[in-house]
Design a protein around this motif. Structure first.
Motif, PDB file in Angstrom:
ATOM      1  N   TRP A   1     -34.154  -1.679  -2.616  1.00  0.00           N
ATOM      2  CA  TRP A   1     -33.300  -1.542  -1.446  1.00  0.00           C
ATOM      3  C   TRP A   1     -33.966  -0.602  -0.461  1.00  0.00           C
ATOM      4  O   TRP A   1     -34.595   0.379  -0.857  1.00  0.00           O
ATOM      5  N   VAL A   2     -33.797  -0.905   0.824  1.00  0.00           N
ATOM      6  CA  VAL A   2     -34.325  -0.057   1.885  1.00  0.00           C
ATOM      7  C   VAL A   2     -33.244   0.045   2.954  1.00  0.00           C
ATOM      8  O   VAL A   2     -32.605  -0.947   3.290  1.00  0.00           O
ATOM      9  N   GLU A   3     -33.046   1.260   3.463  1.00  0.00           N
ATOM     10  CA  GLU A   3     -32.152   1.460   4.605  1.00  0.00           C
ATOM     11  C   GLU A   3     -32.992   1.982   5.760  1.00  0.00           C
ATOM     12  O   GLU A   3     -33.814   2.879   5.578  1.00  0.00           O
ATOM     13  N   CYS A   4     -32.767   1.387   6.931  1.00  0.00           N
ATOM     14  CA  CYS A   4     -33.598   1.706   8.088  1.00  0.00           C
ATOM     15  C   CYS A   4     -32.779   2.026   9.321  1.00  0.00           C
ATOM     16  O   CYS A   4     -31.756   1.387   9.580  1.00  0.00           O
ATOM     17  N   GLU A   5     -33.281   2.962  10.091  1.00  0.00           N
ATOM     18  CA  GLU A   5     -32.787   3.224  11.428  1.00  0.00           C
ATOM     19  C   GLU A   5     -33.664   2.402  12.364  1.00  0.00           C
ATOM     20  O   GLU A   5     -34.897   2.406  12.237  1.00  0.00           O
ATOM     21  N   LEU A   6     -33.051   1.679  13.285  1.00  0.00           N
ATOM     22  CA  LEU A   6     -33.808   0.848  14.218  1.00  0.00           C
ATOM     23  C   LEU A   6     -34.642   1.748  15.119  1.00  0.00           C
ATOM     24  O   LEU A   6     -34.108   2.579  15.850  1.00  0.00           O
ATOM     25  N   ALA A   7     -35.973   1.597  15.060  1.00  0.00           N
ATOM     26  CA  ALA A   7     -36.880   2.449  15.831  1.00  0.00           C
ATOM     27  C   ALA A   7     -37.445   1.729  17.046  1.00  0.00           C
ATOM     28  O   ALA A   7     -37.580   2.336  18.106  1.00  0.00           O
ATOM     29  N   GLU A   8     -37.779   0.454  16.907  1.00  0.00           N
ATOM     30  CA  GLU A   8     -38.391  -0.304  18.000  1.00  0.00           C
ATOM     31  C   GLU A   8     -37.977  -1.763  17.902  1.00  0.00           C
ATOM     32  O   GLU A   8     -37.744  -2.276  16.799  1.00  0.00           O
TER      33      GLU A   8
END
Length: 191
Positions: A140-147
């Protein structure tokens, strides 16, 4: 070990209405067939919030280890596109060999909209983003939208990894030659 048969147990999911023929999305059918020869892992991308949504995707990869970043590609016409933009973040569940039916379910446009689509599956909210993370996945990966980058009819969402974890399972689900296959990670290729 690769298994392309349908003879393993399937998770219980709500039954959907039979598929209707869909129009061809691209004149590049040849490219689709060529790219089908590239084996990829299978993920379910998710976003939480008011526009919560999930989608099966194989256009996912690592971008950078320092800082930790990944990317996924989503058609601008897809509901998932607006869900990621609205949430400003996304989750990724890397599917295991026993999760073929989850891949099919989240690829089916007839499933319910919004968070209702998660009712028939086991999941937990990501601790950093609230995005649904599917139980039983390999990672699992959680990401903040960067670009966000334009890529033809898709957007390339680059995410800054906020959290990641993995299971101990060894069997992966991959997409190859138009179908889902199970690969046992304990088997090594021979030279």
């Amino acid at each position: 070990m690769i298994d392309s048969g349908d003879d393993f147990d399937r998770p219980a999911l709500n039954r959907l209405v039979p598929a209707q023929p869909r129009r061809r999305l691209s004149e590049q059918a040849g490219l689709r067939e060529v790219m089908g020869r590239f084996a990829t892992g299978i993920t379910v991308l998710t976003a939480g919030g008011e526009r919560g949504h999930g989608m099966t995707a194989n256009a996912f990869t690592s971008v950078s280890l320092e800082p930790p970043m990944v990317l996924c590609c989503v058609a601008r016409a897809a509901r998932m596109h607006q869900a990621i933009v609205a949430a400003g973040s996304y989750g990724v569940s890397v599917l295991g060999g026993e999760q073929r039916e989850l891949a099919r379910y989240f690829a089916d446009w007839r499933r319910p909209a919004g968070m209702a689509q998660f009712e028939p599956v086991d999941w937990a909210p990501g601790p950093r983003t609230g995005a649904p993370l599917l139980t039983g996945a390999l990672a699992w990966v959680e990401c903040e939208l960067a670009e966000i980058h334009e890529g033809g009819d898709h957007s390339i969402f680059v995410g800054r990894v906020l959290a990641s974890s993995r299971s101990t399972s060894a069997e992966a689900l991959v997409f190859y030659n138009g179908g889902y296959h199970r690969v046992d990670g304990r088997v090594r290729a021979t030279a």
